[in-house]
Design a protein around this motif. Structure first.
Motif: not given
Length: 196
Positions: A44-49
């Motif tokens: 929702k707030r940021r993408s995660k690797r």
């Protein structure tokens, strides 16, 4: 806590193709040489690797997107955020310990899609990529292929474009940011028009 964020005084040499990325730690000799894929879970707030390299292709799911940030018909840099996440993962993998390691120097050499030389906009975009991934100084190198034993940082500085040699020690001018923004807008527009 000190081991969580590790700043290296070393140099990484990155060779970049559309379907291959090779990063060599000049001091230790460690090498990351795989396909330039990154698996990203959108949040929702940021993408995660989730994974990088060859492991990323097996991580694809309805929640995880696998991206090659260097795959585009005309340009080597197609997806900035995915490329940043990929580079961060490579830096971490080469450092071995700590959650994140930032190299003092990153020598980035585009190995294809550079006929006629890179434009100032491309050089600025590659430099911004390296800096945003954590490197303190980024040199976009255009010259003969180097090895761990032939890389001389002083010669690379001299051979790199003036924009690339500015590094993180000098402030960016607003015109550089405008050129970078224009370059990304053009890439996005080309991608959208190709889908129609």
């Amino acid at each position: 806590m000190r081991n969580l964020i590790k700043s290296s005084d070393g140099t990484l040499y990155m060779q970049l193709w559309e379907n291959r990325i090779r990063v060599t730690d000049i001091e230790s000799g460690k090498i990351f040489d795989e396909v330039p894929l990154v698996a990203i879970r959108k949040g929702k707030r940021r993408s995660k690797r989730v994974a990088i390299g060859s492991r990323a292709s097996s991580a694809a799911s309805s929640e995880v997107e696998v991206i090659n940030p260097f795959s585009h018909p005309r340009s080597l840099l197609a997806h900035f955020k995915a490329a940043e996440l990929l580079l961060e993962g490579i830096f971490q993998k080469l450092s071995g310990d700590g959650l994140f390691s930032s190299p003092a120097n990153l020598v980035l050499q585009p190995m294809e899609k550079n006929r006629g030389g890179l434009t100032e906009v491309e050089v600025s975009a590659f430099q911004a990529l390296g800096l945003s991934a954590g490197a303190r100084r980024v040199y976009v190198y255009q010259g003969p292929q180097l090895t761990r034993h032939t890389l001389d940082l002083d010669k690379v500085r001299d051979a790199s474009a003036p924009v690339a040699a500015s590094g993180a020690d000098e402030p960016r001018s607003w015109t550089q940011w405008i050129w970078i923004a224009i370059w990304f807008i053009l890439i996005a527009a080309m991608t959208i028009f190709q889908q129609f």
